[in-house]
Design a protein around this motif. Structure first.
Motif, PDB file in Angstrom:
ATOM      1  N   GLU A 176      -0.289  13.267  -1.270  1.00  0.00           N
ATOM      2  CA  GLU A 176       0.641  14.361  -0.985  1.00  0.00           C
ATOM      3  C   GLU A 176       0.968  14.406   0.507  1.00  0.00           C
ATOM      4  O   GLU A 176       2.124  14.616   0.895  1.00  0.00           O
ATOM      5  CB  GLU A 176       0.032  15.690  -1.432  1.00  0.00           C
ATOM      6  CG  GLU A 176       0.024  15.908  -2.931  1.00  0.00           C
ATOM      7  CD  GLU A 176      -0.616  17.231  -3.305  1.00  0.00           C
ATOM      8  OE1 GLU A 176      -0.987  17.992  -2.371  1.00  0.00           O
ATOM      9  OE2 GLU A 176      -0.757  17.497  -4.502  1.00  0.00           O
ATOM     10  N   CYS A 177      -0.054  14.241   1.333  1.00  0.00           N
ATOM     11  CA  CYS A 177       0.166  14.244   2.783  1.00  0.00           C
ATOM     12  C   CYS A 177       1.093  13.105   3.191  1.00  0.00           C
ATOM     13  O   CYS A 177       1.980  13.273   4.040  1.00  0.00           O
ATOM     14  CB  CYS A 177      -1.166  14.134   3.513  1.00  0.00           C
ATOM     15  SG  CYS A 177      -2.219  15.598   3.386  1.00  0.00           S
ATOM     16  N   ASN A 178       0.873  11.918   2.610  1.00  0.00           N
ATOM     17  CA  ASN A 178       1.743  10.783   2.927  1.00  0.00           C
ATOM     18  C   ASN A 178       3.191  11.082   2.587  1.00  0.00           C
ATOM     19  O   ASN A 178       4.101  10.820   3.379  1.00  0.00           O
ATOM     20  CB  ASN A 178       1.280   9.543   2.145  1.00  0.00           C
ATOM     21  CG  ASN A 178       0.153   8.799   2.834  1.00  0.00           C
ATOM     22  OD1 ASN A 178      -0.023   8.913   4.040  1.00  0.00           O
ATOM     23  ND2 ASN A 178      -0.621   8.049   2.078  1.00  0.00           N
ATOM     24  N   LYS A 179       3.418  11.635   1.403  1.00  0.00           N
ATOM     25  CA  LYS A 179       4.784  11.914   0.956  1.00  0.00           C
ATOM     26  C   LYS A 179       5.476  12.929   1.863  1.00  0.00           C
ATOM     27  O   LYS A 179       6.681  12.853   2.092  1.00  0.00           O
ATOM     28  CB  LYS A 179       4.773  12.424  -0.484  1.00  0.00           C
ATOM     29  CG  LYS A 179       4.418  11.355  -1.507  1.00  0.00           C
ATOM     30  CD  LYS A 179       4.361  11.946  -2.909  1.00  0.00           C
ATOM     31  CE  LYS A 179       3.969  10.893  -3.940  1.00  0.00           C
ATOM     32  NZ  LYS A 179       3.851  11.488  -5.307  1.00  0.00           N
ATOM     33  N   ARG A 180       4.718  13.871   2.383  1.00  0.00           N
ATOM     34  CA  ARG A 180       5.296  14.939   3.193  1.00  0.00           C
ATOM     35  C   ARG A 180       5.245  14.634   4.689  1.00  0.00           C
ATOM     36  O   ARG A 180       5.679  15.438   5.510  1.00  0.00           O
ATOM     37  CB  ARG A 180       4.573  16.248   2.903  1.00  0.00           C
ATOM     38  CG  ARG A 180       4.702  16.703   1.447  1.00  0.00           C
ATOM     39  CD  ARG A 180       3.802  17.882   1.148  1.00  0.00           C
ATOM     40  NE  ARG A 180       4.121  19.040   1.976  1.00  0.00           N
ATOM     41  CZ  ARG A 180       3.352  20.118   2.084  1.00  0.00           C
ATOM     42  NH1 ARG A 180       2.202  20.174   1.406  1.00  0.00           N
ATOM     43  NH2 ARG A 180       3.720  21.128   2.844  1.00  0.00           N
ATOM     44  N   GLY A 181       4.716  13.469   5.045  1.00  0.00           N
ATOM     45  CA  GLY A 181       4.626  13.100   6.450  1.00  0.00           C
ATOM     46  C   GLY A 181       3.632  13.915   7.234  1.00  0.00           C
ATOM     47  O   GLY A 181       3.784  14.114   8.448  1.00  0.00           O
ATOM     48  N   LEU A 182       2.577  14.406   6.552  1.00  0.00           N
ATOM     49  CA  LEU A 182       1.566  15.250   7.190  1.00  0.00           C
ATOM     50  C   LEU A 182       0.320  14.440   7.541  1.00  0.00           C
ATOM     51  O   LEU A 182       0.090  13.367   6.986  1.00  0.00           O
ATOM     52  CB  LEU A 182       1.180  16.394   6.237  1.00  0.00           C
ATOM     53  CG  LEU A 182       2.299  17.350   5.848  1.00  0.00           C
ATOM     54  CD1 LEU A 182       1.788  18.344   4.805  1.00  0.00           C
ATOM     55  CD2 LEU A 182       2.833  18.088   7.075  1.00  0.00           C
TER      56      LEU A 182
END
Length: 237
Positions: free
Chosen positions: A128-134
């Protein structure tokens, strides 16, 4: 007494109750006090390909875990906030002297020893972090996410430059590789990291994992072995 003084006293009392993290040093009766925990991301080509994330032409990179994520207990709690708790088995480097912008030729002079470790990951949160650039904190930097075996001093085992690395879950081998497949080897890792941070005694570096990572459930037993080091054995509880 002013309210802020009372609060400061309470905070000081709480700070005194924080338990430092120590790792046994093999053959010495002493312990290694942990200061910081660094990790190398995407340091094996086959792992980059299995994850299908990132450009395999990009160099590895660094992230951190909190110091108290390190645990020497064999019972690893299944964390909250995930349905996909995964193992990543890897070589751990323990720093023994200050290193700041050191060259690859002298980097190993600052290594105190080596251990086997697990970079436990909440994979669903990481994706999820990867997808959101977090940043990866939710996926990587949580309680009990860095089980670590005892540290073998360089004085006893020399520098771990090569050898087999494998991990089994309930007796079935899941990761099976060799340290020679690291994109950055140990002296390159220490040199590159020392350009970004001043490394000090007590720092640990988890050097990245090969392919074969996967999920675990409560009751699973993991055994990780690196040639020349004591095995790391944990149970997910």
């Amino acid at each position: 007494m002013p309210r802020n003084s009372t609060a400061s006293t309470a905070l000081a009392a709480e700070a005194l109750q924080v338990t430092p993290v120590f790792i046994d040093i093999v053959g010495s009766g002493r312990q290694f006090p942990v200061r910081r925990v660094y990790c190398v991301g995407r340091n094996y080509l086959a792992h980059i390909r299995e994850m299908k994330e990132g450009d395999e032409r990009d160099p590895p990179f660094f992230f951190q875990k909190p110091t108290d994520a390190v645990m020497t207990d064999s019972r690893v709690p299944y964390p909250t906030l995930t349905d996909d708790f995964q193992f990543e088995f890897e070589l751990v480097v323990a720093i023994g002297s200050e290193a700041s912008a050191v060259s690859p030729d002298t980097a190993l002079d600052h290594v105190f020893g080596y251990a086997a470790g697990l970079d436990m990951t909440r994979r669903d949160r990481q994706r999820e972090c990867n997808k959101r650039g977090l940043p990866w904190e939710q996926g990587k930097s949580f309680d009990h996410s860095a089980p670590c075996g005892p540290i073998h001093p360089v004085a006893k085992v020399g520098h771990i430059r090569s050898g087999a690395l494998n991990l089994s879950v309930n007796g079935a081998v899941r990761q099976d590789s060799v340290l020679e497949k690291m994109i950055w080897n140990v002296h390159e890792i220490v040199s590159e990291l020392s350009k970004q941070y001043r490394l000090l005694p007590g720092d640990l570096i988890f050097t990245g994992t090969p392919e074969g990572v996967g999920p675990v459930q409560r009751g699973d037993r993991l055994v990780g072995r690196i040639e020349g080091l004591a095995p790391l054995q944990v149970e997910i509880v």
